[in-house]
Each structure stands twice: as structure tokens, then as C-alpha cells.
Design an enzyme around this catalytic site. Sequence first.
Site, PDB file in Angstrom:
ATOM      1  N   GLU A  38       0.846  -1.196   0.000  1.00 36.46           N
ATOM      2  CA  GLU A  38       0.000   0.000   0.000  1.00 36.46           C
ATOM      3  C   GLU A  38       0.886   1.252   0.000  1.00 36.46           C
ATOM      4  O   GLU A  38       1.916   1.284   0.675  1.00 36.46           O
ATOM      5  CB  GLU A  38      -0.882  -0.049   1.247  1.00 36.46           C
ATOM      6  CG  GLU A  38      -2.293   0.420   1.042  1.00 36.46           C
ATOM      7  CD  GLU A  38      -3.113  -0.423   0.066  1.00 36.46           C
ATOM      8  OE1 GLU A  38      -3.143  -0.093  -1.135  1.00 36.46           O
ATOM      9  OE2 GLU A  38      -3.747  -1.394   0.510  1.00 36.46           O
ATOM     10  N   THR A  40       2.752   2.201  -2.204  1.00 41.70           N
ATOM     11  CA  THR A  40       4.037   1.923  -2.856  1.00 41.70           C
ATOM     12  C   THR A  40       3.993   2.296  -4.336  1.00 41.70           C
ATOM     13  O   THR A  40       5.027   2.536  -4.939  1.00 41.70           O
ATOM     14  CB  THR A  40       4.361   0.418  -2.755  1.00 41.70           C
ATOM     15  OG1 THR A  40       3.163  -0.301  -3.036  1.00 41.70           O
ATOM     16  CG2 THR A  40       4.858   0.045  -1.362  1.00 41.70           C
ATOM     17  N   SER A  72     -25.891   9.460 -14.832  1.00 42.37           N
ATOM     18  CA  SER A  72     -25.495   8.482 -13.817  1.00 42.37           C
ATOM     19  C   SER A  72     -26.746   7.860 -13.194  1.00 42.37           C
ATOM     20  O   SER A  72     -27.582   8.580 -12.629  1.00 42.37           O
ATOM     21  CB  SER A  72     -24.674   9.166 -12.720  1.00 42.37           C
ATOM     22  OG  SER A  72     -24.696   8.371 -11.547  1.00 42.37           O
ATOM     23  N   ALA A 126     -15.452   3.024  -0.427  1.00 37.69           N
ATOM     24  CA  ALA A 126     -15.047   1.877   0.387  1.00 37.69           C
ATOM     25  C   ALA A 126     -13.585   1.507   0.158  1.00 37.69           C
ATOM     26  O   ALA A 126     -13.082   0.559   0.748  1.00 37.69           O
ATOM     27  CB  ALA A 126     -15.949   0.682   0.092  1.00 37.69           C
ATOM     28  N   GLY A 127     -12.919   2.227  -0.728  1.00 37.58           N
ATOM     29  CA  GLY A 127     -11.518   1.917  -1.014  1.00 37.58           C
ATOM     30  C   GLY A 127     -11.385   0.805  -2.046  1.00 37.58           C
ATOM     31  O   GLY A 127     -10.366   0.122  -2.114  1.00 37.58           O
ATOM     32  N   SER A 129     -11.801   1.421  -5.326  1.00 36.77           N
ATOM     33  CA  SER A 129     -11.458   2.089  -6.580  1.00 36.77           C
ATOM     34  C   SER A 129     -12.598   2.178  -7.571  1.00 36.77           C
ATOM     35  O   SER A 129     -12.446   1.871  -8.754  1.00 36.77           O
ATOM     36  CB  SER A 129     -10.275   1.400  -7.254  1.00 36.77           C
ATOM     37  OG  SER A 129      -9.164   1.561  -6.464  1.00 36.77           O
ATOM     38  N   SER A 131     -13.719   4.882  -8.615  1.00 35.86           N
ATOM     39  CA  SER A 131     -13.410   5.956  -9.572  1.00 35.86           C
ATOM     40  C   SER A 131     -12.517   5.448 -10.694  1.00 35.86           C
ATOM     41  O   SER A 131     -12.766   5.748 -11.870  1.00 35.86           O
ATOM     42  CB  SER A 131     -12.776   7.157  -8.862  1.00 35.86           C
ATOM     43  OG  SER A 131     -11.576   6.791  -8.233  1.00 35.86           O
ATOM     44  N   ASP A 175      -4.635   1.148  -9.297  1.00 29.67           N
ATOM     45  CA  ASP A 175      -6.074   0.896  -9.432  1.00 29.67           C
ATOM     46  C   ASP A 175      -6.469   0.659 -10.888  1.00 29.67           C
ATOM     47  O   ASP A 175      -7.254  -0.231 -11.212  1.00 29.67           O
ATOM     48  CB  ASP A 175      -6.875   2.085  -8.875  1.00 29.67           C
ATOM     49  CG  ASP A 175      -6.486   2.405  -7.441  1.00 29.67           C
ATOM     50  OD1 ASP A 175      -5.853   1.554  -6.795  1.00 29.67           O
ATOM     51  OD2 ASP A 175      -6.804   3.516  -6.967  1.00 29.67           O
ATOM     52  N   TYR A 225      -3.534  12.339   0.982  1.00 30.56           N
ATOM     53  CA  TYR A 225      -2.853  11.456   0.026  1.00 30.56           C
ATOM     54  C   TYR A 225      -1.738  12.224  -0.679  1.00 30.56           C
ATOM     55  O   TYR A 225      -0.599  11.782  -0.761  1.00 30.56           O
ATOM     56  CB  TYR A 225      -3.877  10.942  -0.994  1.00 30.56           C
ATOM     57  CG  TYR A 225      -3.331   9.917  -1.967  1.00 30.56           C
ATOM     58  CD1 TYR A 225      -3.438   8.561  -1.714  1.00 30.56           C
ATOM     59  CD2 TYR A 225      -2.692  10.317  -3.142  1.00 30.56           C
ATOM     60  CE1 TYR A 225      -2.941   7.624  -2.603  1.00 30.56           C
ATOM     61  CE2 TYR A 225      -2.190   9.390  -4.034  1.00 30.56           C
ATOM     62  CZ  TYR A 225      -2.327   8.043  -3.759  1.00 30.56           C
ATOM     63  OH  TYR A 225      -1.818   7.116  -4.647  1.00 30.56           O
TER      64      TYR A 225
END
Length: 387
Positions: A38, A40, A72, A126-127, A129, A131, A175, A225
Site C-alpha cells: 500500500e 508503494t 449516472s 469503500a476503497g 477504486s 473511480s 487501481d 494522500y
Amino acid sequence: MNQLLTELKNRLNKESTSERQEEIIVVQSPGRINLIGEHTDYNDGYVLPAAIDKAAYVSVKKRTDSKVHLYSVLFDDSIEIDLEQLLPTTKSWANYILGVIDQLLKKGCFLTGFDLVIDGDIPVGAGLSSSAAVECATVFAMNELFDLKLTRTEMALIAQQAEHTYAGVNCGIMDMYASLFGMKDHVIRLDCRSLETEYYPFEPGNYTLLLMDTQVKHSLASSEYNVRRSQCEEGSTLVKQKHSMVSNLRDVTMQMLDECVDADSIVYQRCRFVIEENIRLLEGCADLKNGNLIAFGKKMFRTHEGLSKEYEVSCKELDFLVSFAAANEPVIGSRMMGGGFGGCTINLIKKEAVSSFIEKASAAYYTEFGKMPLPITVSISDGTKLL
Ligand code: GLA
């Protein structure tokens, strides 16, 4: 799947303000998990992601004018914009799509206007990805629609640039790569410098992966980030002053770091985590090859500790779920996953213990925070494809 396809096509025809009957293209692009490695990727290091069975779907068809009409399903919201006046908007769901279009235009690709409908089942925030999945679905669909002849690697890079420019997150390539290059039942060891990939069969036997979503939306994620990314760059710049061949943290050893960066500084702390995480990942791949899941799981716990204490991208809810998991014998590995500040934990757990663990962890989480976590089961799936 057929029903979804029909719905997307019908919706697109309903939304379309264009008169002509054009061919409709539908693309599926998955979200991702990451087993280890993570923060990295933007340091040119290694990651170990996999695509999952939750995806973004876009359906598109050409228009005869230069208008881009987006709808959407999730947000029940639409936007119309002219290709010649493309700018980021206040609607973040649309920016992921527009960012890709902007990149394609900047590369000199010939596009006409189009209608696009987006839907999906990746939990947002929720992590996982969601997006990147939208960006990859969009670039893949554009490639088909306008016959752009882009390779998947080019598509990944375009999607990454879209995230940088239209979403303002200076993310790495993990991602997008995972979404575009996923392979069923395999994790991808990606070298984020050379973009070399090695696929490892993921055969957890009596174990399985379980995600526990804290339901905390990572609101700090983009600003913090970018701060982490610049702290890493600061560290490697300091080392470079003595070791000129260093171009970023990937080239830095612990010895170099000790030599060049003040061990009491935050920059040192951040860089140490990344250097150790890369080593952990490579050792973890050997564990997977040897079928030693117990050793792999221990590394996941250690990664979490580093992310929480040294890299400081966790939050109390994530820490709680990982500590709870650590105290439960059937869970052999657990850590926060993705950028951090919310989102979910990834757990390696005995199959037979999944439902009792969910029950116990949810009750404990509720007592602590007054809300429920969301358990998410995932299976490892193929990457972006045309439906
Ligand atoms: C987010 C970013 C990725 C990666 C992870 C942390 O998901 O989009 O590029 O940096 O965080 O590993």
C-alpha cells in the site's frame, strides 16, 4: 447480466437527445482489492492487487454533434457539455468521465459527441477504486467507439492522468492497472516502475477474503494522500543529494535513508514504511508461491501497523476492526486497504468462520461506534471487457 445490458441500453436510448440510431457499446470495468503493497505504487514500487466481481458499467453511443451527454443511474443525475468546452464540473461522478475525454483530446484522438450512461455496483468510498473503474470503463468504451487503437497500458495511463487532472488526486497506477489487467482467480504482482506484471494464482484453500467496510467515507483522502506523496518525494530528494542514481523511493535502501534523513523526522517515518512495505510484498509473494498463507497473513497485520502508526493513513474505525480481527483466531491476516482514512479492511479468514466473525465484529463495532460495518464478499475476476 443480460438484464443489466438491456437496462443500460434502454436507458441510453431514453437519455439520448440525438436523433440517429447508432451502435451501442457496453463496457464492464471492475473495482479492485489489494492484498499487500500500500502507498508503494507512486513510489515506483510493487503492488499486489486483483480485480473483483463488482464493477462500473458504461453504455455509449455516438452523436452527430459535439455534445457529450452523461447520465449516472446511481446519482440519477445528468450533465451536458460541449467537447470544445470541456472543464471539470462540480459533479464529481462526471469528472471521472470528463477527465478521460480531456486526456484523449489532448492526445489528439478524434472524437465526436456521444451519449453515455453509467451504472455500477462497487460501493463508493469503500476503497475499492470505484473511480478508477469508471475511468477505465470510459477509456475502454471510447477506444471501441472511436477505434482509437490504444493498448491497455495506454488506457491505464490515460485513466491515471484523468484522476490527477479532473479529480485532483495524484494517485499511482495500481487501481487502473488492476481494473484493466485483472485475471480471474489471480493476483497481479505489478512493478509500478517497469509495468511488468506477474500473475499469481490465488488459491486460499480453506481460507477466503472478506472485506469489512467501516462505512467511514475517506474525506481526508485526497488532500492527505497528496501530502504523503510529497513527503516521499522529499525523502528521496534528500537521499539523491548523496546518491545521484536515486530517482525515487524505489531506489532507496534503509541504509541510505538512515544516512541521509533525520531519523526523528516525519519524512523518515513515511519513507521507512514504504521501503519496508516493498520488501514485505516481495517476501509475501514468496509466501503465496509456497502456499504459506499464515506467513502472508502476518505480513498483512504488520502492514496495517505501519499504515496506522508510521504512515498515519488509518482511522479509529479501521484500527478497531483490525484489532478485533487480530484477536480472532480464524482471521490470519487483516489490514486497512487502499488510500486510507476510511473505507474497508481486507481479511484473510477461515471460510467456516466467516458468518460468525461478521456477527461478532459487527456487534462489537456497533457497541463502539453506534453504527454497523458493511461486510463485502468478493471473488477475483477478469479485467475490463466489452459486454
Ligand atoms: C489509492 C490510490 C492508489 C494507491 C492506493 C494506496 O487507492 O488510488 O494509486 O496509491 O491508494 O496504496
